[in-house]
Motif scaffolding. Structure first.
Motif, PDB file in Angstrom:
ATOM      1  N   MET A   8       0.943  -1.169   0.173  1.00  0.00           N
ATOM      2  CA  MET A   8      -0.068  -0.208  -0.064  1.00  0.00           C
ATOM      3  C   MET A   8       1.055   1.191  -0.029  1.00  0.00           C
ATOM      4  O   MET A   8       1.990   1.253   0.561  1.00  0.00           O
ATOM      5  N   PRO A  11       0.795   5.946   3.941  1.00  0.00           N
ATOM      6  CA  PRO A  11      -0.231   6.916   4.540  1.00  0.00           C
ATOM      7  C   PRO A  11       0.232   8.239   4.500  1.00  0.00           C
ATOM      8  O   PRO A  11      -0.260   9.236   4.300  1.00  0.00           O
ATOM      9  N   GLN A  12       1.450   8.685   5.154  1.00  0.00           N
ATOM     10  CA  GLN A  12       1.998   9.749   5.407  1.00  0.00           C
ATOM     11  C   GLN A  12       3.245  10.103   4.767  1.00  0.00           C
ATOM     12  O   GLN A  12       4.237   9.666   5.075  1.00  0.00           O
ATOM     13  N   SER A  13       3.388  10.926   3.666  1.00  0.00           N
ATOM     14  CA  SER A  13       4.566  11.159   3.225  1.00  0.00           C
ATOM     15  C   SER A  13       5.304  12.308   3.981  1.00  0.00           C
ATOM     16  O   SER A  13       4.675  13.389   4.522  1.00  0.00           O
TER      17      SER A  13
ATOM     18  N   LYS B  20      -1.490  16.005  13.741  1.00  0.00           N
ATOM     19  CA  LYS B  20      -0.151  15.849  14.026  1.00  0.00           C
ATOM     20  C   LYS B  20       0.542  15.824  12.786  1.00  0.00           C
ATOM     21  O   LYS B  20       1.152  14.662  12.541  1.00  0.00           O
ATOM     22  N   GLY B  21       0.586  16.783  12.066  1.00  0.00           N
ATOM     23  CA  GLY B  21       1.416  16.537  10.668  1.00  0.00           C
ATOM     24  C   GLY B  21       0.566  15.982   9.501  1.00  0.00           C
ATOM     25  O   GLY B  21       1.375  14.790   9.313  1.00  0.00           O
ATOM     26  N   SER B  23      -0.491  15.177   5.814  1.00  0.00           N
ATOM     27  CA  SER B  23      -0.036  15.412   4.604  1.00  0.00           C
ATOM     28  C   SER B  23      -0.767  14.630   3.429  1.00  0.00           C
ATOM     29  O   SER B  23      -0.958  13.521   3.770  1.00  0.00           O
ATOM     30  N   VAL B 208      -3.964  11.859  12.835  1.00  0.00           N
ATOM     31  CA  VAL B 208      -2.907  11.361  11.806  1.00  0.00           C
ATOM     32  C   VAL B 208      -3.860  10.752  10.819  1.00  0.00           C
ATOM     33  O   VAL B 208      -5.088  10.208  11.346  1.00  0.00           O
ATOM     34  N   ASP B 210      -4.663   7.503   9.082  1.00  0.00           N
ATOM     35  CA  ASP B 210      -4.094   6.048   9.179  1.00  0.00           C
ATOM     36  C   ASP B 210      -3.973   5.258   7.674  1.00  0.00           C
ATOM     37  O   ASP B 210      -3.181   4.433   7.631  1.00  0.00           O
ATOM     38  N   GLN B 211      -4.777   5.651   6.750  1.00  0.00           N
ATOM     39  CA  GLN B 211      -4.784   5.035   5.616  1.00  0.00           C
ATOM     40  C   GLN B 211      -5.527   5.946   4.672  1.00  0.00           C
ATOM     41  O   GLN B 211      -6.380   6.709   4.933  1.00  0.00           O
TER      42      GLN B 211
END
Lengths: 577, 349
Positions: A8, A11-13, B20-21, B23, B208, B210-211
């Protein structure tokens, strides 16, 4: 992690560039307008609330010759038996008045909220009668009834009404509506589930009263006790008219300042007067926060049960109180129309020819109308806009907090203290605003500030009921804030705006405490004229002028009711659900 | 292609950090859902995008333009709130026209067009108070769309409505999106709403992301136990990873596609509908007893006790058909298979 999960996208770049730190929104026409408006309001409240209070505090530390003496004035005050005796007098009068008022008001409020008695709305309205009159009026009525030439003098059994007895009677009348208002609110917030539970557990009505009703209203009771106590200690009109030689703090301030021109001592007594008011303010604030928590969203409103004898008892009591309230007003109304009380009771309008008693004549009534109109119009505009900026706008939070705090302060400042503070501050030669002194403007400003808090809270309550996203929506539609304020906020809050206007108007008509230090011969208001005529022994003229104030208040109230009904019909289309 | 770009968004309040950050890239024309439990930061993120509650840190780029410091009025979006926020003293037509800056005739034409679009062509002269909740929300939608914004933001738009109206409006919003092709971001806590409406779902938890994925990816391949738990029903079985994808749960050796190192503590996830009771030709076959059988409507939910798995019970959904065919009853024995490719194995944090 399993194979599929690993495939996958992450989720966070991780940020590739250093992110912009704490971005401050750019200025827009909207934000400039909101911040500017809030700043102006904060400055206004600082200049007209905070700085004058600072001035009176400083003045209390200086003697007649403007030499700094520290706390010497306070020592002199406590060391002069004639002055310190006033503390005891003020306290005892206030204590007795408070006990009587709160008991009477509690029974009255209980009848309105917790019985099946008829005419509740009517009684609620009648309880407000004293608010329509200056506090001087009940004292004048008492003089007519029990004074040296009083019709019921014999009832006093040799005691004089000029003194503590008269003051207490007058204060009970004057403070009654305030106590009723607070207690009605406190007693209205009842949760029926508690009563049902108690009844199912076998608790009788007496036990239910002591274990549910009274504890539920305890914060209202505390609040009422403090409010009444403060009103009595700081009231000046009643002891001035009927106090005789019985000195209290409020009349001492007047005597020191107006009579002896001893401003330093006046300031000292003013600081002393501030104490009970501050105490009441804190107590009320604490009480109100708890009262809210008593009623949860799931509460079931209490519907008083029908009880034939209980309801009759309540009705009898309320009729008695209503008769006393109307009667008190009626005595002055009647006496003002009588040729020579109590010897020649034929009717006349001669007492309304004010020029024979006071060179200002009808002029002071006209002054009061002007004062009330200006206070109502300017005050409502300032107070409502201010509450909007604080409650709903995106102005800077620090500015909003400043205004919110300053808006609450006037509630804790007795009128006499405010008036005195204005003398010290605006009469000072170094003050660039001392051109205001002796003008109608300073009367308007002092009255506006004196009654600012209640108006502010009324507006804030109304504004909080609007959908919280109106401003967000109009911002997203690129409509300037002032446009939404005018097209949506103001029309929706019109009933509250009208309430504020009427509240300011009536109070500006009846108040005497702040303006008594600030009027000039050209701007003397009617309530002060009442005081002067009474001082000069022209009681009939005083009664007549006091009644003019009452009639005006009533007329404005009726106008308000009519306007409110018209508004209701006009807005019915969209208020109907 | 990218319409909206969020870069490391942080939102701090006095005592806690709501974001918390975060993107994220939003593609032009897509329907995106922010999904998560209350307090996860999804509404905060929407309000950051809208400029209503500016972020404490990070950058918001709209159409390639950095709007991080821009007020809401400079961002070109329409927004719809759960409370509708219609102006009650203005008629429906005036509400819709509120953001229009056209002459009288053009305004009227545009208002008529939008009211027709949301299926309320006759409601112009009415006041919002005279409409039902669902109708009011459609007016709010028309008002937000009237100035032809580039972006449509929906903050729990259906939460205040009852179930039947909600289903209908869900369809209508989806149709509108298809017809107008406007980039749409919707906040919701309702997983069904997100699964049926979104092109892509952003699952959020504790500030945040998660997916991010299509509804199918989110449902079939949850990236974290939280996503697995929040979206749909899920069995969670504690175990220890072994060699070659084997996971030890109780006494059972379950084969999976896991590549976790042997000895690691893991959680094995399996959807109730993936428990197989027929055609059990494969690995991971275990003996179970039916402890409870609950009639849900279209299917039955069974609680299975498999001694091999230890004290943990297994929840399984069986179609009415299957329950009838296999004659499933409480207390009956039932061998089931836990399909290898459906098992998802997460390391225990």
């Amino acid at each position: 992690m399993s194979a599929t999960a690993a495939a996958m996208p992450k989720p966070q770049s991780k940020p590739k560039t250093k992110p912009a730190r704490s971005p401050r929104p750019v200025e827009t026409a909207d934000s400039r307008l909101l911040n500017g408006g809030t700043l102006i309001l904060a400055l206004f409240l600082t200049v007209f609330v905070l700085l004058p209070l600072g001035a009176i505090f400083l003045r209390s530390l200086y003697d007649r010759n403007d030499t700094f003496v520290g706390l010497a004035n306070f020592a002199t005050f406590l060391g002069t038996p004639a002055l310190s005796a006033s503390i005891g007098n003020s306290l005892s009068v206030a204590l007795v008045s408070t006990v009587i008022t709160v008991i009477l008001a509690f029974l009255f409020a209980f009848s309105i909220t917790r019985t099946g008695m008829a005419g509740k709305g009517w009684f609620k309205a009648v309880a407000q009668i004293p608010i329509l009159a200056p506090s001087l009026l009940p004292a004048i009525s008492l003089v007519y009834l029990f004074g040296n030439k009083g019709m019921l003098r014999d009832v006093m059994m040799g005691h004089s009404v000029y003194g503590p007895i008269g003051i207490v009677l007058g204060e009970v009348f004057y403070c009654f509506p305030h106590a009723v208002m607070i207690l009605v609110v406190a007693l209205s917030t009842a949760d029926a589930r508690l009563y049902e539970a108690a009844e199912s557990l076998g608790a009788g009505p007496w036990r239910r009263f002591w274990t549910i009703t009274l504890p539920g209203a305890r914060y209202g009771l505390i609040s009422a006790i403090f409010v009444v106590f403060t009103l009595v200690v700081t009231d000046f009109g009643i002891p001035k008219v009927i106090g005789g030689n019985y000195n209290v703090l409020a009349t001492d301030v007047y005597k020191q300042v107006i009579g002896q021109q001893n401003f330093g001592m006046g300031a000292v007594i003013g600081m002393v007067l501030l104490l009970p008011a501050l105490l009441a303010f804190v107590a009320d604030w604490l009480g109100q926060r708890r009262q809210m928590a008593l009623l949860s969203a799931r509460s079931v409103p209490y519907v008083p049960p029908k009880s034939v004898w209980g309801d009759r008892l309540a009705l009898g009591y309320c009729l008695l109180i209503a008769a006393l309230l109307v009667g008190m007003l009626g005595v002055s109304a009647y006496a003002s129309l009588v040729k020579f009380w109590p010897y020649n009771l034929s009717l006349t309008l001669a007492n309304y020819d004010f020029e024979q008693f006071d060179p200002a004549g009808w002029g002071s009534y006209a002054n009061s109308l002007r004062l009330a109109a200006w206070t109502a119009v300017a005050g409502t505009a300032v107070i409502f806009t201010g509450a909007y900026l604080v409650e709903r706008s995106a102005a800077l939070p620090a500015l909003k907090l400043t205004v919110r705090l300053l808006a609450i302060v006037p509630l804790a400042v007795p009128g006499m203290v405010l008036g005195l503070a204005y003398i010290f501050f605006f009469n000072a030669p170094w003050n660039p605003l001392n051109g205001l002194y002796n003008t109608l403007a300073i009367l308007v400003l002092s009255t506006l500030v004196h009654f600012y808090t209640v108006g502010h809270l009324t507006a804030a309550t109304a504004l909080k009921q609007l959908d919280p996203e109106f401003e967000s929506v109009s911002a997203s539609l690129k409509v300037p804030v002032w446009k939404t304020f005018g097209r949506v906020t103001v029309p929706l809050c019109l009933p509250a705006i009208l309430d504020i206007g009427i509240y300011l108007f009536v109070n500006a008509m009846t108040t005497v405490s702040a303006v008594v230090f600030l009027y000039s011969p050209d701007t003397k208001p009617a309530a002060v004229a009442v005081l002067h005529m009474d001082d000069a022994g022209e009681t009939a003229g005083a009664a007549a002028m006091a009644m003019m104030i009452v009639y005006t208040s009533i007329a404005v109230r009726v106008l308000h009711a009519g306007l409110g009904a018209w508004l209701g019909r006009r807005s019915q289309r969209w208020r109907a659900r | 292609m990218t319409h909206l770009h969020l870069d490391s968004i942080v939102k701090r309040y006095d005592s806690f950090t709501a974001l918390k950050g975060v993107s994220l890239e939003v593609k032009r024309g897509e329907f995106l859902c922010f999904l998560g439990p209350s307090g996860c930061g999804k509404t905060t993120l929407l309000r950051v995008i809208a400029g209503l509650d500016p972020q404490s840190e990070g950058r918001v780029t709209l159409d390639g333009r950095d709007v991080s410091r821009q007020p809401p009025s400079a961002r070109n979006y329409g927004i719809v709130f759960q409370s509708y926020a219609l102006f009650p003293n203005l008629t429906v037509a005036k509400n819709v026209a509120y953001g229009l800056k056209l002459d009288r005739a053009a305004t009227k034409a545009r208002v008529d067009e939008l009211l027709a679009l949301v299926g309320l062509p006759e409601s112009g002269p009415k006041y919002p108070g005279q409409l039902s909740g669902g109708q009011q929300q459609r007016v709010a939608l028309a008002r937000a769309l009237a100035p032809s914004p580039g972006l449509l933001l929906l903050d729990e738009p259906l939460s205040a409505l009852d179930a039947r109206v909600r289903g209908h409006l869900r369809q209508q919003i989806k149709d509108l999106h298809r017809r107008l092709g406007i980039t749409t971001i919707m906040v919701t806590h309702d997983q069904e709403e997100a699964l049926t409406m979104a092109d892509r779902i952003v699952v959020m938890n504790h500030g945040v992301i998660d997916q991010v994925g299509t509804p199918d990816e989110i449902y079939r391949h949850p990236a974290t136990p939280f996503v697995a738990d929040f979206v749909g029903a899920m069995n969670f079985l504690p175990g220890i990873a072994g060699e070659d994808g084997v996971v030890h749960v109780g006494d059972a050796r379950l084969h999976s596609n896991s590549d976790l190192a042997p000895g690691a503590a893991v959680t094995v996830c399996l959807r109730p509908e993936d428990v197989v009771a027929r055609h059990q030709n494969g690995a991971n076959r275990i003996e179970a007893t039916i402890e409870a059988l609950e009639f849900i409507g279209p299917f039955h939910r069974a609680r299975l006790h498999a001694p091999e798995l230890g004290s943990h019970r297994l929840t399984a959904d069986f179609s009415a058909n299957l329950v009838r065919d296999l004659d499933l009853v409480i207390g009956g024995r039932l061998p089931v298979m836990l399909p290898r490719e459906r098992l998802r194995v997460f390391p225990v944090a």
